[in-house]
Design a protein around this motif. Structure first.
Motif, mmCIF file in Angstrom:
data_model
loop_
_atom_site.group_PDB
_atom_site.id
_atom_site.type_symbol
_atom_site.label_atom_id
_atom_site.label_comp_id
_atom_site.label_asym_id
_atom_site.label_seq_id
_atom_site.Cartn_x
_atom_site.Cartn_y
_atom_site.Cartn_z
ATOM 1 N N ALA A 1 41.690 -15.381 38.289
ATOM 2 C CA ALA A 1 41.298 -15.860 39.458
ATOM 3 C C ALA A 1 39.993 -16.773 39.638
ATOM 4 C CB ALA A 1 41.175 -14.694 40.799
ATOM 5 N N PHE A 2 39.060 -16.146 38.902
ATOM 6 C CA PHE A 2 37.805 -16.986 38.597
ATOM 7 C C PHE A 2 38.022 -18.335 38.151
ATOM 8 C CE2 PHE A 2 33.889 -18.182 36.353
ATOM 9 C CZ PHE A 2 33.012 -18.372 36.953
ATOM 10 N N THR A 3 38.881 -18.178 37.109
ATOM 11 C CA THR A 3 39.013 -19.850 36.439
ATOM 12 C C THR A 3 39.721 -20.859 37.609
ATOM 13 O OG1 THR A 3 39.484 -18.525 34.428
ATOM 14 C CG2 THR A 3 40.433 -20.830 34.723
ATOM 15 N N LEU A 4 40.804 -20.073 38.339
ATOM 16 C CA LEU A 4 41.387 -21.124 39.244
ATOM 17 C C LEU A 4 40.362 -21.650 40.351
ATOM 18 C CD1 LEU A 4 45.056 -19.419 39.816
ATOM 19 C CD2 LEU A 4 44.384 -21.607 39.223
ATOM 20 N N LEU B 1 40.209 -7.087 45.887
ATOM 21 C CA LEU B 1 39.588 -7.594 46.999
ATOM 22 C C LEU B 1 39.023 -9.022 46.474
ATOM 23 C CD1 LEU B 1 37.515 -4.979 48.721
ATOM 24 C CD2 LEU B 1 39.604 -6.272 49.889
ATOM 25 N N TYR B 2 38.518 -9.017 45.338
ATOM 26 C CA TYR B 2 38.093 -10.516 44.786
ATOM 27 C C TYR B 2 39.098 -11.330 44.414
ATOM 28 C CZ TYR B 2 36.243 -13.768 41.352
ATOM 29 O OH TYR B 2 36.025 -14.967 40.838
ATOM 30 N N ASN B 3 40.394 -10.800 43.928
ATOM 31 C CA ASN B 3 41.343 -11.661 43.681
ATOM 32 C C ASN B 3 42.094 -12.298 44.988
ATOM 33 O OD1 ASN B 3 41.225 -10.900 40.852
ATOM 34 N ND2 ASN B 3 43.213 -10.382 40.630
ATOM 35 N N GLN C 1 40.889 -18.829 49.014
ATOM 36 C CA GLN C 1 40.180 -19.890 49.123
ATOM 37 C C GLN C 1 40.706 -21.059 48.215
ATOM 38 O OE1 GLN C 1 36.124 -18.893 47.760
ATOM 39 N NE2 GLN C 1 35.476 -19.107 49.689
ATOM 40 N N VAL C 2 41.354 -20.917 47.150
ATOM 41 C CA VAL C 2 42.125 -21.890 46.263
ATOM 42 C C VAL C 2 43.199 -22.473 47.199
ATOM 43 C CG1 VAL C 2 43.423 -22.239 44.206
ATOM 44 C CG2 VAL C 2 41.330 -20.741 44.156
ATOM 45 N N ILE C 3 44.078 -21.601 47.780
ATOM 46 C CA ILE C 3 45.283 -22.239 48.424
ATOM 47 C C ILE C 3 44.981 -22.943 49.732
ATOM 48 C CG2 ILE C 3 47.382 -21.548 49.558
ATOM 49 C CD1 ILE C 3 47.552 -19.292 47.595
ATOM 50 N N ARG C 4 43.805 -22.478 50.269
ATOM 51 C CA ARG C 4 43.197 -23.163 51.630
ATOM 52 C C ARG C 4 42.676 -24.569 51.144
ATOM 53 N NH1 ARG C 4 38.314 -20.861 54.895
ATOM 54 N NH2 ARG C 4 37.190 -21.315 53.125
ATOM 55 N N MET C 5 42.256 -24.644 50.396
ATOM 56 C CA MET C 5 41.407 -25.927 49.805
ATOM 57 C C MET C 5 42.808 -26.813 49.476
ATOM 58 S SD MET C 5 38.541 -27.084 46.846
ATOM 59 C CE MET C 5 37.999 -28.648 46.735
ATOM 60 N N LEU C 6 43.580 -26.332 48.780
ATOM 61 C CA LEU C 6 44.675 -27.273 48.481
ATOM 62 C C LEU C 6 45.575 -27.753 49.718
ATOM 63 C CD1 LEU C 6 45.908 -25.814 44.986
ATOM 64 C CD2 LEU C 6 44.702 -28.117 45.355
ATOM 65 N N ASN D 1 50.581 -21.305 45.849
ATOM 66 C CA ASN D 1 51.221 -20.233 46.716
ATOM 67 C C ASN D 1 51.901 -19.020 46.251
ATOM 68 O OD1 ASN D 1 50.400 -21.262 49.124
ATOM 69 N ND2 ASN D 1 52.170 -22.730 49.430
ATOM 70 N N ARG D 2 52.599 -19.489 44.951
ATOM 71 C CA ARG D 2 53.033 -18.340 44.293
ATOM 72 C C ARG D 2 52.047 -17.261 43.544
ATOM 73 N NH1 ARG D 2 54.815 -17.546 39.177
ATOM 74 N NH2 ARG D 2 54.229 -19.555 38.502
ATOM 75 N N TRP D 3 51.072 -17.864 42.969
ATOM 76 C CA TRP D 3 50.058 -17.062 42.601
ATOM 77 C C TRP D 3 49.226 -16.486 43.758
ATOM 78 C CZ3 TRP D 3 46.780 -18.300 37.921
ATOM 79 C CH2 TRP D 3 47.650 -18.792 36.733
#
Length: 292
Positions: free
Chosen positions: A96-99, A149-151, A157-162, A189-191
């Motif tokens: 998750a951190f990497t993404l 919670l972190y994941n 955040q990642v999906i919202r930005m994309l 979205n799958r992730w």
């Protein structure tokens, strides 16, 4: 009045635990084998999945071979299973951190943090395993739900930005960028469902521990059944969700094509091209690291 599970009930739970752990062992072992055999999979993005699967593999193994009826083996099983299970969901936080660092912060230095990832995962797992005999709930379920919670927050955040990038592309009428953003969003979205694996695997275990704390000595069979069954299947769920992605399927398919009869290959003339395109879109979020 204390309620203790009967011997037949305990045998059922043992069988469920062994069966679920066996499925997780096979699923995780398959991902580890694919990483070992296929050189094209040995990229940083999939290397993290390999470490996750390796942790699940060892967790399932020790969960199967431990003998709870003997003192030493009972302790050995408990500590080794605890160590690798904690390591499993901590490796999920590194993915998750990497993404997040790649997509949201636009950093390309994640591969340089591999040593820190190892220190974080194995070091934290060792510390909480050593002190688990003091406060078991605090050293397992607190890190577990912290990881959940972190994941969840990171993937959101990642999906919202994309999604924002896709809407911006529509406004700017940039069709090429719009296509790339949509394929990235479809993959991520799958992730976004991956945190649900941790929740589904450990929700009943958490409820069971809380119940044991509130009413010690009053065990509920159906709750223990769900606790053992879902926790034991975590490795299988991880191997399917994280490991069986398009790049793995493509690598396997290319090997099979070498041995399939020619008449079978004629049935799927465009399969290789289609799978290659799917692989590119599914791993688009990590394409920066993989190109290094």
């Amino acid at each position: 009045m204390a309620t203790v599970l009967s011997i037949p009930d305990r045998r059922i739970l043992t069988a469920v635990n062994s069966g679920a752990s066996s499925l997780s062992f096979v699923g995780s072992g398959f991902i580890v084998l694919c990483y070992s055999l296929f050189k094209e999979l040995r990229k940083f993005s999939f290397k993290l999945v390999f470490y996750l699967s390796l942790s699940d593999l060892l967790c399932s193994f020790f969960n199967m071979v431990g003998d709870r009826s003997k003192g030493f083996f009972c302790y050995a099983q408990g500590y080794t299973t605890h160590f690798f299970c904690v390591a499993s969901f901590l490796w999920k936080t590194t993915i998750a951190f990497t993404l997040h660092r790649t997509v949201v912060r636009h950093k390309t230095d994640v591969e340089d943090l591999e040593a820190i990832f190892h220190l974080y995962v194995w070091g934290t797992s060792l510390v909480v395993t050593v002190i688990r005999s003091i406060v078991h709930f605090m050293t397992f379920y607190v890190p577990l739900w912290g990881a959940i919670l972190y994941n969840g927050f990171t993937y959101f955040q990642v999906i919202r930005m994309l999604n924002n990038a896709t809407r911006m592309a529509v406004v700017m009428s940039d069709q090429a960028y719009q296509f790339d953003s949509r394929t990235d969003t479809k993959a991520l979205n799958r992730w976004g469902y991956y945190p649900l694996i941790l929740i589904g695997s450990w929700a009943f275990g958490t409820i069971n521990r809380i119940h044991d704390f509130i009413e010690p000595g009053h065990e509920i069979f159906w709750l223990s059944f769900l606790d053992v069954g879902t926790a034991g299947l975590m490795g299988l769920f991880n191997s399917i969700a994280y490991g069986l992605n398009a790049s793995v399927r493509q690598a396997i398919y290319e090997r099979l094509e070498l041995f399939w009869p020619e008449r079978l290959q004629r049935w799927f003339p465009n399969s290789s091209r289609h799978r290659s395109q799917t692989q590119q879109s599914e791993l688009a979020a990590l394409k920066i690291q993989d190109q290094q």
